[in-house]
Design a protein around this motif. Structure first.
Motif, PDB file in Angstrom:
ATOM      1  N   PHE A   1     -30.103  47.248   1.918  1.00 51.47           N
ATOM      2  CA  PHE A   1     -31.502  47.017   1.534  1.00 51.47           C
ATOM      3  C   PHE A   1     -31.688  45.785   0.651  1.00 51.47           C
ATOM      4  CE2 PHE A   1     -32.118  51.838   2.013  1.00 51.47           C
ATOM      5  CZ  PHE A   1     -32.383  51.689   3.355  1.00 51.47           C
ATOM      6  N   ASP A   2     -30.667  45.435  -0.151  1.00 54.13           N
ATOM      7  CA  ASP A   2     -30.728  44.241  -0.998  1.00 54.13           C
ATOM      8  C   ASP A   2     -31.984  44.235  -1.866  1.00 54.13           C
ATOM      9  OD1 ASP A   2     -29.893  41.821  -2.086  1.00 54.13           O
ATOM     10  OD2 ASP A   2     -30.818  40.626  -0.517  1.00 54.13           O
ATOM     11  N   LEU A   3     -32.197  45.312  -2.597  1.00 54.59           N
ATOM     12  CA  LEU A   3     -33.402  45.442  -3.419  1.00 54.59           C
ATOM     13  C   LEU A   3     -33.451  44.435  -4.561  1.00 54.59           C
ATOM     14  CD1 LEU A   3     -33.652  49.343  -3.594  1.00 54.59           C
ATOM     15  CD2 LEU A   3     -34.898  47.765  -2.100  1.00 54.59           C
ATOM     16  N   ASN A   4     -32.294  43.910  -4.955  1.00 46.13           N
ATOM     17  CA  ASN A   4     -32.262  42.947  -6.054  1.00 46.13           C
ATOM     18  C   ASN A   4     -32.196  41.501  -5.574  1.00 46.13           C
ATOM     19  OD1 ASN A   4     -31.851  44.536  -8.816  1.00 46.13           O
ATOM     20  ND2 ASN A   4     -30.772  45.633  -7.192  1.00 46.13           N
ATOM     21  N   ASN A   5     -32.451  41.307  -4.280  1.00 44.26           N
ATOM     22  CA  ASN A   5     -32.538  39.950  -3.714  1.00 44.26           C
ATOM     23  C   ASN A   5     -31.305  39.100  -4.003  1.00 44.26           C
ATOM     24  OD1 ASN A   5     -35.204  40.385  -2.682  1.00 44.26           O
ATOM     25  ND2 ASN A   5     -35.997  40.095  -4.764  1.00 44.26           N
ATOM     26  N   GLN A   6     -30.142  39.683  -3.728  1.00 47.07           N
ATOM     27  CA  GLN A   6     -28.905  38.931  -3.874  1.00 47.07           C
ATOM     28  C   GLN A   6     -28.742  37.904  -2.752  1.00 47.07           C
ATOM     29  OE1 GLN A   6     -26.508  39.424  -6.503  1.00 47.07           O
ATOM     30  NE2 GLN A   6     -28.329  40.443  -7.298  1.00 47.07           N
ATOM     31  N   PHE A   7     -29.403  38.142  -1.633  1.00 40.04           N
ATOM     32  CA  PHE A   7     -29.295  37.250  -0.478  1.00 40.04           C
ATOM     33  C   PHE A   7     -30.677  36.741  -0.085  1.00 40.04           C
ATOM     34  CE2 PHE A   7     -25.765  40.217  -0.254  1.00 40.04           C
ATOM     35  CZ  PHE A   7     -24.686  39.391  -0.007  1.00 40.04           C
ATOM     36  N   ASP A   8     -30.748  35.490   0.328  1.00 40.87           N
ATOM     37  CA  ASP A   8     -32.019  34.909   0.766  1.00 40.87           C
ATOM     38  C   ASP A   8     -32.418  35.412   2.151  1.00 40.87           C
ATOM     39  OD1 ASP A   8     -32.207  33.411  -1.564  1.00 40.87           O
ATOM     40  OD2 ASP A   8     -31.114  31.717  -0.703  1.00 40.87           O
ATOM     41  N   GLU A   9     -31.420  35.632   3.007  1.00 43.85           N
ATOM     42  CA  GLU A   9     -31.699  36.046   4.369  1.00 43.85           C
ATOM     43  C   GLU A   9     -31.536  37.567   4.495  1.00 43.85           C
ATOM     44  OE1 GLU A   9     -27.318  35.487   4.013  1.00 43.85           O
ATOM     45  OE2 GLU A   9     -29.116  34.407   3.338  1.00 43.85           O
ATOM     46  N   GLU A  10     -32.121  38.115   5.550  1.00 43.73           N
ATOM     47  CA  GLU A  10     -31.957  39.546   5.814  1.00 43.73           C
ATOM     48  C   GLU A  10     -30.549  39.807   6.339  1.00 43.73           C
ATOM     49  OE1 GLU A  10     -34.007  43.090   8.509  1.00 43.73           O
ATOM     50  OE2 GLU A  10     -34.994  41.136   8.270  1.00 43.73           O
ATOM     51  N   LEU A  11     -29.901  40.830   5.799  1.00 46.49           N
ATOM     52  CA  LEU A  11     -28.540  41.128   6.195  1.00 46.49           C
ATOM     53  C   LEU A  11     -28.513  41.910   7.511  1.00 46.49           C
ATOM     54  CD1 LEU A  11     -27.040  42.275   2.766  1.00 46.49           C
ATOM     55  CD2 LEU A  11     -26.746  40.071   3.890  1.00 46.49           C
ATOM     56  N   PRO A  12     -27.538  41.647   8.378  1.00 48.48           N
ATOM     57  CA  PRO A  12     -27.396  42.467   9.590  1.00 48.48           C
ATOM     58  C   PRO A  12     -27.044  43.899   9.209  1.00 48.48           C
ATOM     59  CG  PRO A  12     -25.521  40.985   9.326  1.00 48.48           C
ATOM     60  CD  PRO A  12     -26.523  40.577   8.293  1.00 48.48           C
ATOM     61  N   PHE A  13     -27.410  44.846  10.056  1.00 48.96           N
ATOM     62  CA  PHE A  13     -27.259  46.257   9.729  1.00 48.96           C
ATOM     63  C   PHE A  13     -25.809  46.647   9.462  1.00 48.96           C
ATOM     64  CE2 PHE A  13     -26.425  46.113  14.228  1.00 48.96           C
ATOM     65  CZ  PHE A  13     -25.465  47.084  14.448  1.00 48.96           C
ATOM     66  N   ASP A  14     -24.846  45.933  10.052  1.00 56.29           N
ATOM     67  CA  ASP A  14     -23.440  46.297   9.897  1.00 56.29           C
ATOM     68  C   ASP A  14     -22.691  45.375   8.936  1.00 56.29           C
ATOM     69  OD1 ASP A  14     -23.461  44.004  11.421  1.00 56.29           O
ATOM     70  OD2 ASP A  14     -22.122  44.765  12.990  1.00 56.29           O
TER      71      ASP A  14
ATOM     72  N   GLY B   1     -23.124  38.109  -4.120  1.00 58.96           N
ATOM     73  CA  GLY B   1     -23.641  39.317  -3.501  1.00 58.96           C
ATOM     74  C   GLY B   1     -23.533  40.576  -4.325  1.00 58.96           C
ATOM     75  N   TRP B   2     -22.921  40.517  -5.500  1.00 57.96           N
ATOM     76  CA  TRP B   2     -22.752  41.686  -6.341  1.00 57.96           C
ATOM     77  C   TRP B   2     -23.865  41.773  -7.392  1.00 57.96           C
ATOM     78  CZ3 TRP B   2     -18.497  45.187  -6.187  1.00 57.96           C
ATOM     79  CH2 TRP B   2     -17.554  44.900  -5.203  1.00 57.96           C
TER      80      TRP B   2
END
Length: 239
Positions: A94-107, A161-162
């Motif tokens: 879900f990346d609720l803390n916006n560690q990544f700019d792009e949406e992560l793939p489900f796996d 990413g952490w």
């Protein structure tokens, strides 16, 4: 005289060439670069000392004999009651803390497996297995002996990413440990982005626990005896 010297050199090279047997030629093996599981997922690998590890968490939704693993859906019994059903679910991205700019793939973080799937003995691709505690201790020892004493956990974590509560790692040997979180007894994903949880094959039946390896907010590896109801990811090692 020059012709005689050239002839002797040719003869000598021929003797050396014929002296090399097929066995000699086969003593150097090509390194393993990738492996493919029964679902067709391709994994990179890394050789560390005498060990060969997958560079990603396991993603298979089928056993190595082709039989499907049950996909968990909300409301089913992950492992809180007496229903002994094998399940997998995808780790929280879900990346609720916006560690990544792009949406992560489900796996992205791989799959998470419950106790019954892990105990099937058929999760790892052929020629690979779920690591033992001793496997991780050997990995930890390698790190300690190669400049990472006291920071073995940080050396396995990725550099981005952490969550802040855990902190990024150094990824000193390129192991790419990601914070896949864990699954609690009622089947809910927990602390994705904050903690890495890898299952081992070590189970204490009497106390109902499984030893897992955690990378969290300590610089070293954490060996935790979690309740067997906890779901975890798996990083396979070659037999």
């Amino acid at each position: 005289m020059k012709s005689l010297i050239r002839l002797n050199v040719i003869i000598l090279l021929s003797i050396i060439s014929f002296g090399c047997t097929d066995d000699d030629a086969n003593t150097i093996e090509d390194p393993i670069l990738t492996l493919t599981d029964v679902d067709g997922n391709v994994y990179n690998t890394i050789t560390i000392g005498d060990q060969v590890w997958m560079l990603e968490n396991l993603k298979t939704t089928s056993y190595n004999d082709g039989a499907p693993i049950n996909e968990y859906t909300f409301g089913n019994d992950w492992h809180n009651g007496n229903t002994q059903i094998d399940y997998y679910q995808w780790a929280d991205t879900f990346d609720l803390n916006n560690q990544f700019d792009e949406e992560l793939p489900f796996d992205y973080y791989g799959a998470m497996y419950n106790h019954f799937a892990i105990e099937s003995g058929k999760l790892a691709p052929e020629g690979w297995r779920i690591p033992t505690v001793e496997d991780y201790m050997e990995l930890e020892s390698y790190l300690a002996n190669n400049g990472q004493s006291g920071t073995e956990g940080e050396a396995l974590k990725t550099t981005t990413g952490w969550l802040d509560i855990a902190g990024n790692g150094t990824d000193a040997i390129g192991f790419k440990g990601l914070p896949n979180g864990y699954i609690h007894a009622f089947g809910g994903p927990t602390l994705g982005g904050g903690i890495c949880t890898w299952a081992t094959n070590q189970v204490d039946v009497q106390n109902g626990t499984r030893t897992s390896i955690n990378l969290f907010n300590e610089p070293t590896l954490m060996y935790a005896n979690n309740a067997i109801q906890i779901g975890a990811g798996i990083r396979c090692i070659k037999d």
